[in-house]
Design an enzyme around this catalytic site. Structure first.
Site, PDB file in Angstrom:
ATOM      1  N   LYS A  48      -9.091   2.837  -2.032  1.00  0.00           N
ATOM      2  CA  LYS A  48      -9.366   2.062  -0.823  1.00  0.00           C
ATOM      3  C   LYS A  48     -10.763   2.402  -0.316  1.00  0.00           C
ATOM      4  O   LYS A  48     -11.169   3.571  -0.282  1.00  0.00           O
ATOM      5  CB  LYS A  48      -8.327   2.389   0.246  1.00  0.00           C
ATOM      6  CG  LYS A  48      -8.379   1.511   1.491  1.00  0.00           C
ATOM      7  CD  LYS A  48      -7.174   1.798   2.382  1.00  0.00           C
ATOM      8  CE  LYS A  48      -7.122   0.878   3.590  1.00  0.00           C
ATOM      9  NZ  LYS A  48      -5.879   1.100   4.378  1.00  0.00           N
ATOM     10  N   SER A  92     -13.753 -54.845  -9.592  1.00  0.00           N
ATOM     11  CA  SER A  92     -14.449 -55.724  -8.665  1.00  0.00           C
ATOM     12  C   SER A  92     -15.366 -56.628  -9.477  1.00  0.00           C
ATOM     13  O   SER A  92     -15.698 -56.329 -10.626  1.00  0.00           O
ATOM     14  CB  SER A  92     -15.281 -54.912  -7.655  1.00  0.00           C
ATOM     15  OG  SER A  92     -16.211 -54.093  -8.334  1.00  0.00           O
ATOM     16  N   THR A  93     -15.768 -57.694  -8.872  1.00  0.00           N
ATOM     17  CA  THR A  93     -16.670 -58.630  -9.542  1.00  0.00           C
ATOM     18  C   THR A  93     -18.111 -58.237  -9.269  1.00  0.00           C
ATOM     19  O   THR A  93     -18.528 -58.136  -8.110  1.00  0.00           O
ATOM     20  CB  THR A  93     -16.426 -60.063  -9.028  1.00  0.00           C
ATOM     21  OG1 THR A  93     -15.094 -60.456  -9.361  1.00  0.00           O
ATOM     22  CG2 THR A  93     -17.414 -61.042  -9.646  1.00  0.00           C
ATOM     23  N   LEU A 103      -4.898 -55.004   1.928  1.00  0.00           N
ATOM     24  CA  LEU A 103      -5.084 -53.683   2.515  1.00  0.00           C
ATOM     25  C   LEU A 103      -6.537 -53.400   2.880  1.00  0.00           C
ATOM     26  O   LEU A 103      -6.842 -52.990   4.007  1.00  0.00           O
ATOM     27  CB  LEU A 103      -4.597 -52.609   1.526  1.00  0.00           C
ATOM     28  CG  LEU A 103      -3.095 -52.510   1.281  1.00  0.00           C
ATOM     29  CD1 LEU A 103      -2.823 -51.615   0.077  1.00  0.00           C
ATOM     30  CD2 LEU A 103      -2.398 -51.943   2.519  1.00  0.00           C
ATOM     31  N   LYS A 136     -21.506 -50.458 -12.603  1.00  0.00           N
ATOM     32  CA  LYS A 136     -21.253 -51.046 -11.283  1.00  0.00           C
ATOM     33  C   LYS A 136     -21.487 -50.024 -10.174  1.00  0.00           C
ATOM     34  O   LYS A 136     -21.973 -50.360  -9.087  1.00  0.00           O
ATOM     35  CB  LYS A 136     -19.822 -51.581 -11.203  1.00  0.00           C
ATOM     36  CG  LYS A 136     -19.547 -52.795 -12.067  1.00  0.00           C
ATOM     37  CD  LYS A 136     -18.125 -53.290 -11.859  1.00  0.00           C
ATOM     38  CE  LYS A 136     -17.820 -54.493 -12.753  1.00  0.00           C
ATOM     39  NZ  LYS A 136     -16.419 -54.964 -12.588  1.00  0.00           N
ATOM     40  N   CYS A 152      -5.677  -3.355   1.984  1.00  0.00           N
ATOM     41  CA  CYS A 152      -5.486  -3.564   3.417  1.00  0.00           C
ATOM     42  C   CYS A 152      -6.782  -3.738   4.202  1.00  0.00           C
ATOM     43  O   CYS A 152      -7.367  -4.803   4.206  1.00  0.00           O
ATOM     44  CB  CYS A 152      -4.649  -2.415   3.990  1.00  0.00           C
ATOM     45  SG  CYS A 152      -3.855  -2.845   5.562  1.00  0.00           S
ATOM     46  N   THR A 176     -15.563 -54.090   1.819  1.00  0.00           N
ATOM     47  CA  THR A 176     -14.158 -53.703   1.947  1.00  0.00           C
ATOM     48  C   THR A 176     -13.641 -52.881   0.768  1.00  0.00           C
ATOM     49  O   THR A 176     -12.562 -52.305   0.845  1.00  0.00           O
ATOM     50  CB  THR A 176     -13.270 -54.955   2.097  1.00  0.00           C
ATOM     51  OG1 THR A 176     -13.385 -55.753   0.905  1.00  0.00           O
ATOM     52  CG2 THR A 176     -13.698 -55.781   3.304  1.00  0.00           C
ATOM     53  N   GLU A 236       0.831  -1.198   0.000  1.00  0.00           N
ATOM     54  CA  GLU A 236       0.000   0.000   0.000  1.00  0.00           C
ATOM     55  C   GLU A 236       0.873   1.259   0.000  1.00  0.00           C
ATOM     56  O   GLU A 236       1.863   1.334   0.745  1.00  0.00           O
ATOM     57  CB  GLU A 236      -0.880  -0.055   1.249  1.00  0.00           C
ATOM     58  CG  GLU A 236      -1.917   1.008   1.390  1.00  0.00           C
ATOM     59  CD  GLU A 236      -2.771   0.774   2.630  1.00  0.00           C
ATOM     60  OE1 GLU A 236      -3.737   1.532   2.817  1.00  0.00           O
ATOM     61  OE2 GLU A 236      -2.481  -0.156   3.409  1.00  0.00           O
ATOM     62  N   TYR A 288      -8.634   3.920  13.966  1.00  0.00           N
ATOM     63  CA  TYR A 288      -8.670   3.490  15.358  1.00  0.00           C
ATOM     64  C   TYR A 288      -7.255   3.128  15.793  1.00  0.00           C
ATOM     65  O   TYR A 288      -6.388   2.814  14.994  1.00  0.00           O
ATOM     66  CB  TYR A 288      -9.610   2.293  15.527  1.00  0.00           C
ATOM     67  CG  TYR A 288      -9.330   1.150  14.562  1.00  0.00           C
ATOM     68  CD1 TYR A 288      -8.378   0.183  14.854  1.00  0.00           C
ATOM     69  CD2 TYR A 288     -10.027   1.055  13.353  1.00  0.00           C
ATOM     70  CE1 TYR A 288      -8.112  -0.860  13.964  1.00  0.00           C
ATOM     71  CE2 TYR A 288      -9.771   0.023  12.467  1.00  0.00           C
ATOM     72  CZ  TYR A 288      -8.809  -0.931  12.778  1.00  0.00           C
ATOM     73  OH  TYR A 288      -8.549  -1.946  11.898  1.00  0.00           O
ATOM     74  N   GLY A 338      -6.137 -60.690   4.017  1.00  0.00           N
ATOM     75  CA  GLY A 338      -4.746 -60.370   4.308  1.00  0.00           C
ATOM     76  C   GLY A 338      -4.243 -59.210   3.461  1.00  0.00           C
ATOM     77  O   GLY A 338      -3.056 -58.890   3.474  1.00  0.00           O
TER      78      GLY A 338
END
Length: 633
Positions: free
Chosen positions: A114, A474-475, A358, A600, A168, A463, A45, A120, A356
């Site tokens: 501005k 996926s199936t 993730l 799906k 500002c 899952t 500024e 203040y 077994g």
């Protein structure tokens, strides 16, 4: 370049009221920004004179020299594409205004006054300046040229590079001007500031910038007056910040005693896409004023992504502390969702198939925590390990250990005899290792889980994860189906970290099992194992790395990025990790499978949304199953 523009914030060394010196320092910063090929650079500024001139602003000599310097700075931009946004005091009518000048290629293109003048504590701007909040539609002559003047201006540099300016205190107000300017079309806000430094004020300023950028779905660039302002009663820190839709993209070191410039490459195309699809941005009240569009010469896009945020794992927080906090929160969301469903259905058991791998490991951890939330024993979880033709010792042993360590009820059902009988029933030669060979096993497992759930008054906990749902990996009516799917909005790249976060808090024996699960190659284990007993069917060898698929998914769904842009971003993010040919091939696989496998997704079970991306047909993603992907090839 694919919607990216380089934004800069400069804090030059200045001498209070020494216009010529200040101009020389500003030009030095500007030339650096030009070399870096920034689209625009903002200065503090009243940078031409210094902010802290006090009653010197009433001196005609200072005002004349400031205006002359502003015209000189504009001329110095000739032949350059980089926009300069800087401040000086402007005498207009019978008052003085604190203005921001927008200059490009030799000319001042607009002047923004501005609006909110702090008056203040240490600030007393109303002593010197008039508010520009109601100034609109005006023209001012600078160097004998008419220049648009008003708080009603926004600037258009073409191809989505649209910005506006506030100064500002404007940002600190109840209704910042930038809110209306963003609704008018500005995708970036530049703020010329002169904030004093007080203990903890920088953190508040940083939060304001981040929040306003998020609220406006915009970039927000702030440059504040530096330490060479007058220190009569206050000190200025030269704080510079660049935020991108709520994320802090760049920040300088405060109290620097030399010239400093910071940069960020911001994707304006992404900001535009987010405004279309990611919020109620366009449902705001109609604008309460008419804004003027100032056309600029076309801005140059970023030359590269040197200052861009382009992480290879966009779903995973980069910092360890942030990552851990995110994972704990996601885990809590999963557990809360499952607990509500169990309470509502009065399910006596939670039935889960444990491989077994993730996904099933994370689902089992969630179910175990759910039991704790509900004050039920872990034995209410019926975990089934169902060895098939491709099950290996490593995954089988990890599944068994995991169940025993968590105290769940473990049952084993060898599916091979049932599958062989089914092959006989449908006339399939088990020596033919085709899709039917694989899917018979997946459906046999799901049938067992569903029937056990019916028998025990329970519920099958699904899952499958977000990455698999996106790819249709996926199936159908096999692992594709469950009664509540706890991982459905979690991508594969994040699941490893969720399990690791649990491992960090677990007893050593359990932690060891969890970390071995993390290290195990991803596989459906539906084809016979290798001769040495190890996994032969590795998913990522077949469809490409999940890191790439998750990267593609993020940019395709969240921001609607076109394939060419996704490819470009991926090559930058994974440079040195994956060759361009692999990225290209995997992207083609992603796009083909994403479109072809929508059928799906149209009938997937309920599951908790944990992040900003979900593919639930009941909420986030609604797409016809027969949509062509010809335009995305």
């Amino acid at each position: 370049m694919f919607g990216f523009y380089r934004l800069a914030a400069a804090v030059p060394v200045i001498r209070v009221a020494d216009v010529e010196f200040n101009l020389s320092q500003m030009l030095e910063c500007y030339r650096e920004a030009c070399v870096k090929q920034a689209a625009a650079v903002v200065f503090p500024e009243l940078s031409v004179t210094g902010y802290s001139c006090g009653d010197l602003f009433f001196q005609e000599r200072l005002l004349e020299r400031a205006e002359s310097a502003a015209a000189g700075f504009a001329k110095a931009t000739a032949g350059q594409g980089t926009v300069a946004i800087f401040g000086f005091p402007l005498k207009f009518g019978e008052g003085i205004y604190n203005v921001a000048a927008v200059a490009q290629n030799g000319m001042i293109r607009g002047l923004v006054p501005k609006s909110l003048l702090p008056n203040y504590r240490e600030f007393y701007e109303k002593r010197h300046f008039r508010s520009g909040a109601k100034v609109a539609g005006e023209l001012v002559r600078i160097d004998r040229r008419p220049v648009p003047f008003g708080s009603d201006l926004w600037f258009d540099g073409g191809r989505g590079f649209r910005f506006a300016v506030e100064l500002c205190e404007d940002l600190w107000g109840v209704r910042p001007p930038s809110s209306g300017l963003a609704l008018a079309g500005a995708r970036a806000i530049f703020n010329l500031s002169a904030g004093t430094e007080l203990a903890s004020k920088a953190a508040y300023r940083r939060d304001l910038v981040k929040q306003q950028s998020a609220r406006c779905l915009a970039a927000y660039v702030l440059a504040s007056a530096g330490v060479h302002e007058s220190t009569s009663d206050v000190v200025f820190g030269g704080h510079a910040l660049i935020a991108d839709n709520g994320r802090l993209a760049a920040e300088n070191r405060r109290f620097d005693r030399g010239n400093s410039v910071i940069y960020a490459d911001v994707d304006f195309g992404r900001l535009g896409a987010a405004r279309c699809s990611e919020s109620s941005f366009n449902d705001n009240e109609p604008l309460d004023r008419v804004y003027r569009r100032v056309e600029l010469e076309e801005a140059a896009g970023s030359p590269d992504l040197e200052f861009a945020y382009n992480p290879p794992r966009p779903f995973v927080p980069e910092g360890a502390a942030d990552r851990r906090e995110r994972c704990l929160e996601i885990f809590d969301i999963q557990c809360a969702g499952l607990a509500k469903r169990i309470e509502h259905t009065h399910a006596k058991t939670m039935v889960i198939g444990i491989s077994g791998g993730l996904d099933s490991t994370l689902a089992l951890l969630v179910a175990a925590e759910c039991c704790k939330l509900l004050g039920r024993p872990a034995s209410d979880i019926a975990a089934f390990t169902m060895p098939g033709f491709g099950t290996t010792g490593r995954t089988y042993n990890n599944a068994v250990k995991l169940c025993k360590l968590l105290g769940v009820t473990l049952r084993e059902v060898d599916i091979r005899p049932a599958c062989l009988r089914h092959f006989e029933d449908i006339g399939h030669d088990p020596a033919v290792l085709d899709t039917a060979y694989e899917n018979v096993q997946a459906r046999e497992r799901t049938q067992i889980l569903m029937d056990v759930a019916n028998k025990s008054g329970g519920m099958v906990v699904g899952t499958g994860d977000l990455s698999e749902i996106a790819l249709g990996w996926s199936t159908y009516n096999g692992d594709h189906m469950s009664m509540y799917a706890v991982n459905c909005s979690i991508p594969k790249t994040l699941i490893r970290f969720l399990i690791e976060t649990t491992a960090e808090r677990a007893e050593p024996e359990l932690a060891a099992v969890l970390r071995d699960v993390i290290d195990t190659p991803v596989s459906p284990e539906l084809l016979p194992a290798a001769e040495d007993g190890t996994i032969n069917q590795k998913t990522e060898d077949l469809i490409g790395p999940y890191e790439l698929h998750d990267f593609f998914l993020y940019h395709f769904i969240k921001y609607g990025a076109e394939p060419e842009k996704i490819r470009f971003l991926a090559e930058a993010a994974f440079e040195g990790s994956y060759p361009a040919e692999l990225i290209d091939r995997t992207l083609a696989t992603f796009l083909r499978r994403f479109f072809q496998q929508q059928f799906k997704r149209n009938c997937i079970p309920d599951g908790p949304k944990v992040g900003t991306i979900s593919l639930s047909p009941r909420g986030d993603w609604r797409m016809p199953a027969d949509a062509s992907f010809a335009a995305w090839r």
